[in-house]
Design an enzyme around this catalytic site. Structure first.
Site, PDB file in Angstrom:
ATOM      1  N   LEU A 268     -28.835  12.744  36.587  1.00 35.42           N
ATOM      2  CA  LEU A 268     -27.468  12.366  36.984  1.00 35.42           C
ATOM      3  C   LEU A 268     -26.840  13.621  37.188  1.00 35.42           C
ATOM      4  O   LEU A 268     -26.827  14.889  36.637  1.00 35.42           O
ATOM      5  CB  LEU A 268     -26.703  11.700  35.743  1.00 35.42           C
ATOM      6  CG  LEU A 268     -27.457   9.887  35.437  1.00 35.42           C
ATOM      7  CD1 LEU A 268     -26.447   9.746  34.205  1.00 35.42           C
ATOM      8  CD2 LEU A 268     -27.165   9.489  36.465  1.00 35.42           C
ATOM      9  N   ASP A 269     -25.645  13.546  37.981  1.00 38.53           N
ATOM     10  CA  ASP A 269     -25.184  14.711  38.271  1.00 38.53           C
ATOM     11  C   ASP A 269     -24.259  15.276  37.128  1.00 38.53           C
ATOM     12  O   ASP A 269     -24.030  14.409  36.438  1.00 38.53           O
ATOM     13  CB  ASP A 269     -24.042  14.416  39.589  1.00 38.53           C
ATOM     14  CG  ASP A 269     -24.955  14.303  40.979  1.00 38.53           C
ATOM     15  OD1 ASP A 269     -25.935  14.616  41.270  1.00 38.53           O
ATOM     16  OD2 ASP A 269     -24.129  13.603  41.767  1.00 38.53           O
ATOM     17  N   ARG A 270     -23.858  16.357  37.088  1.00 35.62           N
ATOM     18  CA  ARG A 270     -23.001  17.083  35.971  1.00 35.62           C
ATOM     19  C   ARG A 270     -21.789  16.256  35.785  1.00 35.62           C
ATOM     20  O   ARG A 270     -21.703  15.912  34.677  1.00 35.62           O
ATOM     21  CB  ARG A 270     -22.717  18.480  36.426  1.00 35.62           C
ATOM     22  CG  ARG A 270     -21.980  19.111  35.420  1.00 35.62           C
ATOM     23  CD  ARG A 270     -21.752  20.694  35.361  1.00 35.62           C
ATOM     24  NE  ARG A 270     -21.410  21.297  34.243  1.00 35.62           N
ATOM     25  CZ  ARG A 270     -21.127  22.707  34.091  1.00 35.62           C
ATOM     26  NH1 ARG A 270     -21.825  23.387  35.045  1.00 35.62           N
ATOM     27  NH2 ARG A 270     -20.870  23.134  32.976  1.00 35.62           N
ATOM     28  N   THR A 272     -21.088  13.153  36.393  1.00 31.30           N
ATOM     29  CA  THR A 272     -21.132  11.732  36.104  1.00 31.30           C
ATOM     30  C   THR A 272     -21.954  11.514  34.864  1.00 31.30           C
ATOM     31  O   THR A 272     -22.743  11.976  34.216  1.00 31.30           O
ATOM     32  CB  THR A 272     -22.431  11.135  37.112  1.00 31.30           C
ATOM     33  OG1 THR A 272     -22.090  11.631  38.532  1.00 31.30           O
ATOM     34  CG2 THR A 272     -22.779   9.720  36.982  1.00 31.30           C
ATOM     35  N   HIS A 365     -26.387  13.142  46.089  1.00 28.78           N
ATOM     36  CA  HIS A 365     -25.053  12.822  46.006  1.00 28.78           C
ATOM     37  C   HIS A 365     -24.681  11.560  47.106  1.00 28.78           C
ATOM     38  O   HIS A 365     -23.809  11.277  47.645  1.00 28.78           O
ATOM     39  CB  HIS A 365     -24.042  13.878  46.617  1.00 28.78           C
ATOM     40  CG  HIS A 365     -24.116  15.039  45.686  1.00 28.78           C
ATOM     41  ND1 HIS A 365     -23.095  16.105  46.122  1.00 28.78           N
ATOM     42  CD2 HIS A 365     -24.356  15.127  44.304  1.00 28.78           C
ATOM     43  CE1 HIS A 365     -23.072  16.663  44.999  1.00 28.78           C
ATOM     44  NE2 HIS A 365     -23.817  16.338  44.015  1.00 28.78           N
TER      45      HIS A 365
END
Length: 476
Positions: A268-270, A272, A365
């Protein structure tokens, strides 16, 4: 009067100088006196703590106790720390003391064959790991060193200090803080994370955790500790997992065995938050990675959009919209639908929109770019794709992975099928938000996990809507 005051000041300065000279002249005698006491009782310490007060004088022990050999290995401290390595202080002390320390250092640190400082003991017992005093002191200050005294009932009840002393028969322990003996014994460096990582589901094969926003999944490549070269040190999800997950108890075979470190199988993105699937065994790592690679895992996200999303050429079947928009010349597909719309003074066109998102592919993304570029409504708090609106960034990115469905990596194997059949149930409710069940048509055992949205979602929508309504009522 001024001359009188100046005279008093000169007399005061002179008295201070005379006192200092007197102390310097008496220092050798005081040192010699203390040194003689140290020789006689074999236990002189610069400072005493509560822990050292409980330890009796070694000189008062009997000859039998002095000559007895330490044949036990103490247990863990019991306060969340696990002792993973021990050093026995030799009963004969350190005859090789002069080979490591210069005479001046021995005198300065008050080092004797039968009585040394804790940093010196570490240097003598493990010169490869502690080649210098500074290295040993650093480990002590990081709470990594504890001491089991000879008469302390086989417990590491004393936390190491730089000023502590080590005596023959003591046991020095290297400790780590975490969730299980297995990961420590395997040499996995970890400590209790500085952030909370809730475990939503866990068995011997797979775990699903709730990653907080602002935490990266992995360290930056090529760097272990951060610093000027970048990186995130231990503030990563993969560094925290050994401290929050239990070890796998599966039988070890050539084909399958517990992982040395629990392994996330996707990212997961930072900014998120939400669910991350973690493999605990070798076969689980392979099976789960393939599910994400071939899009068998089903993920659901919730997001708050800045504005009202646009959807060109939408059939809007059952409220769902489909985005098929390539990213970097690769197919990228996202399904989404609107759940709630509220008014906002700072939102685009005066509104904010809560949406449910289901990515069918996993491009970089993807959700953030599809919402900003295709729907013309970027996710609130997205500093990368919503550069114009600065007022909505204060509470971070409003994107959460709140539901995931995977095929269980063990119960769909031949050996796992036998175990699953012994459960005698087609559906297992494992607690709030977790469901383990067998599909009637395919017979595949799936694991579905769902969590509530972070509280900031509801509070932000309610606050923005209330402010907008209040402002509109005042202007009417």
């Amino acid at each position: 009067m001024m001359l009188l005051n100046r005279g008093f000041r000169l007399l005061k300065i002179a008295s201070v100088v005379l006192t200092a000279q007197l102390c310097m002249s008496l220092a050798p005698a005081i040192t010699k006196s203390l040194h003689s006491k140290h020789i006689s009782c074999n236990r002189w310490q610069p400072l005493k703590s509560a822990a050292t007060d409980e330890v009796t004088n070694h000189a008062e022990e009997t000859d039998d106790a002095t000559s007895s050999k330490v044949d036990h290995i103490p247990g863990s401290r019991g306060d969340g720390y696990i002792v993973t390595k021990t050093y026995d202080v030799p009963l004969e002390g350190f005859p090789s003391l002069s080979d490591v320390f210069e005479p001046s250092d021995q005198e300065r640190l008050q080092l004797e064959v039968m009585n040394v400082t804790l940093p010196a003991a570490l240097m003598l017992l493990d010169p490869e790991k502690y080649p210098t005093q500074s290295r040993a002191r650093k480990a002590i200050r990081q709470r990594a060193i504890c001491i089991c005294r000879r008469n302390s009932d086989s417990k590491f009840d004393e936390l190491g200090k730089v000023i502590a002393r080590a005596y023959p028969g003591d046991i020095i322990g290297y400790q780590q803080r975490g969730g299980s003996d297995y990961y420590s014994v395997q040499g996995t460096p970890y400590r209790l994370p500085a952030f909370d990582v809730p475990v939503i589901f866990e068995d011997d094969h797979v775990a699903i955790v709730n990653k907080p926003a602002g935490i990266v999944a992995y360290r930056a490549e090529g760097n272990r500790g951060g610093g000027s070269r970048g990186g995130h040190g231990r503030d990563t999800l993969i560094s925290a997992l050994p401290a929050v997950l239990k070890p796998s108890n599966i039988p070890i075979t050539d084909e399958n065995y517990p992982m040395k470190r629990p392994q996330p199988v996707h990212r997961l993105d930072r900014p998120t938050s939400g669910l991350v699937v973690v493999a605990k065994t070798k076969l689980a790592t392979v099976h789960l990675s393939q599910q994400f690679e071939f899009r068998k895992a089903q993920k659901t996200y919730m997001a708050i959009l800045n504005g009202s999303p646009q959807q060109p050429n939408s059939d809007n079947e059952d409220g769902w919209n489909l985005i098929d928009h390539d990213l970097e010349d690769k197919s990228a597909v996202t399904k989404w639908k609107v759940l709630q719309t509220v008014k906002s003074l700072h939102g685009n066109n005066g509104v904010l929109t809560l949406v449910e998102l289901k990515p069918k592919t996993g491009r970089y993304h993807q959700l953030r770019r599809h919402m900003a570029w295709v729907c013309k409504a970027p996710i609130v708090g997205d500093a990368t794709y919503d550069e114009d609106n600065m007022r909505l960034r204060k509470r971070g990115l409003f994107l959460c992975s709140n539901e995931i469905t995977i095929e269980h990596p063990y119960y769909n194997t031949p050996s796992g099928r036998e175990e699953w059949s012994q459960l005698k149930k087609d559906t297992l409710n494992l607690g709030e938000g977790c469901l383990l069940e067998e599909d009637e048509e395919s017979g595949i055992v799936t694991l579905r996990v769902r969590i509530d949205l972070p509280k900031k979602f509801a509070s932000f929508l309610m606050h923005e809507d209330a402010r907008a309504n209040k402002f509109l009522n005042e202007t009417e």
